[in-house]
Design a protein around this motif. Structure first.
Motif, PDB file in Angstrom:
ATOM      1  N   VAL A 250       0.834  -1.201   0.000  1.00 12.79           N
ATOM      2  CA  VAL A 250       0.000   0.000   0.000  1.00 12.79           C
ATOM      3  C   VAL A 250       0.871   1.255   0.000  1.00 12.79           C
ATOM      4  CG1 VAL A 250      -1.584   1.377   1.413  1.00 12.79           C
ATOM      5  CG2 VAL A 250      -2.053  -1.046   1.034  1.00 12.79           C
ATOM      6  N   VAL A 251       1.930   1.251   0.791  1.00 10.70           N
ATOM      7  CA  VAL A 251       2.832   2.405   0.847  1.00 10.70           C
ATOM      8  C   VAL A 251       3.475   2.648  -0.517  1.00 10.70           C
ATOM      9  CG1 VAL A 251       4.973   3.304   1.838  1.00 10.70           C
ATOM     10  CG2 VAL A 251       3.303   2.157   3.310  1.00 10.70           C
ATOM     11  N   LEU A 252       3.940   1.576  -1.160  1.00 12.34           N
ATOM     12  CA  LEU A 252       4.571   1.691  -2.479  1.00 12.34           C
ATOM     13  C   LEU A 252       3.584   2.202  -3.527  1.00 12.34           C
ATOM     14  CD1 LEU A 252       6.698  -1.597  -2.538  1.00 12.34           C
ATOM     15  CD2 LEU A 252       7.548   0.753  -2.300  1.00 12.34           C
ATOM     16  N   LEU A 253       2.352   1.694  -3.475  1.00  5.64           N
ATOM     17  CA  LEU A 253       1.331   2.133  -4.428  1.00  5.64           C
ATOM     18  C   LEU A 253       0.966   3.604  -4.216  1.00  5.64           C
ATOM     19  CD1 LEU A 253      -0.924  -1.052  -4.367  1.00  5.64           C
ATOM     20  CD2 LEU A 253       0.284  -0.162  -6.377  1.00  5.64           C
ATOM     21  N   GLU A 254       0.917   4.034  -2.964  1.00  9.75           N
ATOM     22  CA  GLU A 254       0.611   5.434  -2.678  1.00  9.75           C
ATOM     23  C   GLU A 254       1.711   6.348  -3.207  1.00  9.75           C
ATOM     24  OE1 GLU A 254      -0.087   5.524   1.516  1.00  9.75           O
ATOM     25  OE2 GLU A 254      -2.183   4.865   1.319  1.00  9.75           O
ATOM     26  N   ASP A 255       2.959   5.902  -3.084  1.00  9.54           N
ATOM     27  CA  ASP A 255       4.074   6.688  -3.622  1.00  9.54           C
ATOM     28  C   ASP A 255       3.923   6.868  -5.134  1.00  9.54           C
ATOM     29  OD1 ASP A 255       5.242   7.029  -1.160  1.00  9.54           O
ATOM     30  OD2 ASP A 255       6.652   5.353  -1.372  1.00  9.54           O
TER      31      ASP A 255
ATOM     32  N   GLN B 235     -18.486 -16.726   4.492  1.00  2.00           N
ATOM     33  CA  GLN B 235     -19.220 -16.762   3.231  1.00  2.00           C
ATOM     34  C   GLN B 235     -18.743 -15.679   2.263  1.00  2.00           C
ATOM     35  OE1 GLN B 235     -23.097 -16.529   5.118  1.00  2.00           O
ATOM     36  NE2 GLN B 235     -23.683 -18.457   4.170  1.00  2.00           N
ATOM     37  N   ASN B 236     -18.118 -14.652   2.804  1.00  2.00           N
ATOM     38  CA  ASN B 236     -17.675 -13.540   1.960  1.00  2.00           C
ATOM     39  C   ASN B 236     -16.179 -13.550   1.689  1.00  2.00           C
ATOM     40  OD1 ASN B 236     -20.272 -12.424   1.749  1.00  2.00           O
ATOM     41  ND2 ASN B 236     -20.060 -11.369   3.698  1.00  2.00           N
ATOM     42  N   VAL B 237     -15.514 -14.650   2.008  1.00  2.00           N
ATOM     43  CA  VAL B 237     -14.095 -14.758   1.686  1.00  2.00           C
ATOM     44  C   VAL B 237     -13.972 -14.781   0.163  1.00  2.00           C
ATOM     45  CG1 VAL B 237     -12.046 -16.217   1.800  1.00  2.00           C
ATOM     46  CG2 VAL B 237     -13.497 -15.955   3.815  1.00  2.00           C
TER      47      VAL B 237
ATOM     48  N   LEU C 213      -4.640 -15.924  -2.628  1.00  2.00           N
ATOM     49  CA  LEU C 213      -3.814 -15.491  -1.504  1.00  2.00           C
ATOM     50  C   LEU C 213      -4.604 -15.558  -0.195  1.00  2.00           C
ATOM     51  CD1 LEU C 213      -0.868 -14.435  -1.379  1.00  2.00           C
ATOM     52  CD2 LEU C 213      -1.818 -12.132  -1.243  1.00  2.00           C
ATOM     53  N   VAL C 214      -5.849 -15.088  -0.256  1.00  2.00           N
ATOM     54  CA  VAL C 214      -6.689 -15.084   0.945  1.00  2.00           C
ATOM     55  C   VAL C 214      -7.166 -16.501   1.265  1.00  2.00           C
ATOM     56  CG1 VAL C 214      -8.804 -14.190   1.978  1.00  2.00           C
ATOM     57  CG2 VAL C 214      -7.416 -12.720   0.517  1.00  2.00           C
ATOM     58  N   ARG C 215      -7.587 -17.240   0.245  1.00  2.00           N
ATOM     59  CA  ARG C 215      -8.073 -18.602   0.469  1.00  2.00           C
ATOM     60  C   ARG C 215      -6.989 -19.484   1.104  1.00  2.00           C
ATOM     61  NH1 ARG C 215     -12.915 -20.178  -2.384  1.00  2.00           N
ATOM     62  NH2 ARG C 215     -14.210 -18.315  -2.239  1.00  2.00           N
ATOM     63  N   SER C 216      -5.726 -19.195   0.776  1.00  2.00           N
ATOM     64  CA  SER C 216      -4.629 -20.020   1.278  1.00  2.00           C
ATOM     65  C   SER C 216      -4.444 -19.894   2.793  1.00  2.00           C
ATOM     66  CB  SER C 216      -3.317 -19.644   0.580  1.00  2.00           C
ATOM     67  OG  SER C 216      -2.878 -18.341   0.967  1.00  2.00           O
ATOM     68  N   LEU C 217      -5.094 -18.897   3.405  1.00  2.00           N
ATOM     69  CA  LEU C 217      -4.974 -18.716   4.853  1.00  2.00           C
ATOM     70  C   LEU C 217      -5.771 -19.763   5.618  1.00  2.00           C
ATOM     71  CD1 LEU C 217      -5.307 -14.825   5.123  1.00  2.00           C
ATOM     72  CD2 LEU C 217      -3.244 -16.201   4.785  1.00  2.00           C
ATOM     73  N   TYR C 218      -6.784 -20.319   4.985  1.00  2.00           N
ATOM     74  CA  TYR C 218      -7.637 -21.318   5.635  1.00  2.00           C
ATOM     75  C   TYR C 218      -7.201 -22.700   5.158  1.00  2.00           C
ATOM     76  CZ  TYR C 218     -10.378 -17.190   6.715  1.00  2.00           C
ATOM     77  OH  TYR C 218     -10.767 -15.953   7.177  1.00  2.00           O
TER      78      TYR C 218
ATOM     79  N   SER D 209      -5.871  -2.884  -0.190  1.00  2.00           N
ATOM     80  CA  SER D 209      -6.404  -2.365   1.081  1.00  2.00           C
ATOM     81  C   SER D 209      -7.594  -3.182   1.563  1.00  2.00           C
ATOM     82  CB  SER D 209      -6.810  -0.894   0.923  1.00  2.00           C
ATOM     83  OG  SER D 209      -5.701  -0.091   0.635  1.00  2.00           O
ATOM     84  N   THR D 210      -8.453  -3.579   0.620  1.00  2.00           N
ATOM     85  CA  THR D 210      -9.615  -4.398   0.976  1.00  2.00           C
ATOM     86  C   THR D 210      -9.183  -5.773   1.455  1.00  2.00           C
ATOM     87  OG1 THR D 210     -10.999  -3.245  -0.639  1.00  2.00           O
ATOM     88  CG2 THR D 210     -11.776  -5.389   0.132  1.00  2.00           C
ATOM     89  N   MET D 211      -8.246  -6.390   0.737  1.00  2.00           N
ATOM     90  CA  MET D 211      -7.734  -7.700   1.145  1.00  2.00           C
ATOM     91  C   MET D 211      -7.135  -7.625   2.542  1.00  2.00           C
ATOM     92  SD  MET D 211      -8.387  -9.867  -1.261  1.00  2.00           S
ATOM     93  CE  MET D 211      -9.872  -8.923  -1.544  1.00  2.00           C
ATOM     94  N   TRP D 212      -6.351  -6.576   2.756  1.00  2.00           N
ATOM     95  CA  TRP D 212      -5.637  -6.404   4.020  1.00  2.00           C
ATOM     96  C   TRP D 212      -6.605  -6.037   5.147  1.00  2.00           C
ATOM     97  CZ3 TRP D 212      -2.468  -1.311   4.909  1.00  2.00           C
ATOM     98  CH2 TRP D 212      -1.945  -1.294   6.199  1.00  2.00           C
ATOM     99  N   GLY D 213      -7.387  -4.983   4.919  1.00  2.00           N
ATOM    100  CA  GLY D 213      -8.223  -4.452   5.987  1.00  2.00           C
ATOM    101  C   GLY D 213      -9.396  -5.331   6.361  1.00  2.00           C
ATOM    102  N   THR D 214      -9.891  -6.110   5.423  1.00  2.00           N
ATOM    103  CA  THR D 214     -11.074  -6.929   5.689  1.00  2.00           C
ATOM    104  C   THR D 214     -10.728  -8.400   5.849  1.00  2.00           C
ATOM    105  OG1 THR D 214     -12.438  -5.382   4.425  1.00  2.00           O
ATOM    106  CG2 THR D 214     -13.365  -7.564   4.867  1.00  2.00           C
ATOM    107  N   HIS D 215     -10.259  -9.025   4.798  1.00  2.00           N
ATOM    108  CA  HIS D 215     -10.169 -10.485   4.766  1.00  2.00           C
ATOM    109  C   HIS D 215      -8.948 -11.050   5.498  1.00  2.00           C
ATOM    110  CE1 HIS D 215     -13.551 -10.275   2.118  1.00  2.00           C
ATOM    111  NE2 HIS D 215     -12.894  -9.503   1.292  1.00  2.00           N
TER     112      HIS D 215
END
Length: 210
Positions: A47-52, A161-163, A168-173, A119-125
């Motif tokens: 996120v920091v790199l993208l903001e730059d 249900q909203n995963v 990347l996110v699915r691999s956490l479970y 940000s959505t992946m990070w902040g939510t899931h």
């Protein structure tokens, strides 16, 4: 229940399913917390790199999360053609950013979309996979059979249900040792059921032809 004629639904469907859901809540789902922490750190840096990159394209720093400031950058300073108008100016929602991405010199739009996604992946899931883990290393989702007006089951803390389908996110479970984690998706289940019960030929043909 008897006066409405739905007692059989309660006895034959709701209560047996409730027992299945209770088992699912108690058993929980294992989370790879080490991987989740790594991905969260990765997202934070991304996120920091993208903001730059966004600031570079805009030629200055501004509050990316401020709709007014973002509109000012995109439409007044960078002169992009807007997609739609709002009462406060021109919209800078996801659809509008995607529209800008089709225009000339629109590199900033790609970075804005990427930042929003990360940000959505990070902040939510990713955070929910970490924040709701119990000491046993699992999340124990709350399943609610009467939580949605559509009649579907809902889930909370976390809402599995909203995963998203994001790998990347699915691999956490993950499955426990010696077990497999299986995903079953009943796509358009309600529509297929309605088609079968109604016997409507055109409706059935649509499913038969894929």
């Amino acid at each position: 229940l008897e006066s409405e004629g739905v007692k059989p639904v309660f006895e034959r469907i709701a209560m047996p399913v409730r027992r299945v859901m209770s088992d699912a809540e108690i058993n929980g789902l294992r989370v790879d917390t080490d991987r989740a922490m790594e991905i969260r750190e990765y997202c934070s840096k991304a996120v920091v790199l993208l903001e730059d990159q966004i600031y570079r394209c805009a030629g200055k720093k501004f509050n990316i999360d401020s709709p007014v400031q973002l509109q000012n950058i995109l439409y007044k300073e960078m002169k992009f053609v807007p997609l739609k108008k709002t009462k406060n100016g021109y919209s800078a929602d996801a659809d509008s950013i995607e529209y800008i991405a089709t225009q000339q010199d629109s590199e900033i739009a790609k970075f804005l979309l990427d930042r929003s996604y990360v940000s959505t992946m990070w902040g939510t899931h990713i955070n929910q996979a970490i924040d709701f883990v119990w000491p046993d290393g699992r999340v124990h989702t709350n399943y609610n059979l009467t939580g949605a007006v559509t009649g579907r089951c809902s889930a909370s803390q976390p809402s599995l249900q909203n995963v998203p389908a994001d790998k990347l996110v699915r691999s956490l479970y993950i499955a426990s040792p010696g077990n497999l984690l299986v995903e079953a998706d009943l796509k358009s289940a309600e529509m297929a059921t309605i088609a079968a019960i109604s016997g409507e030929k055109t409706f059935l043909k649509a499913f038969e032809e894929g």
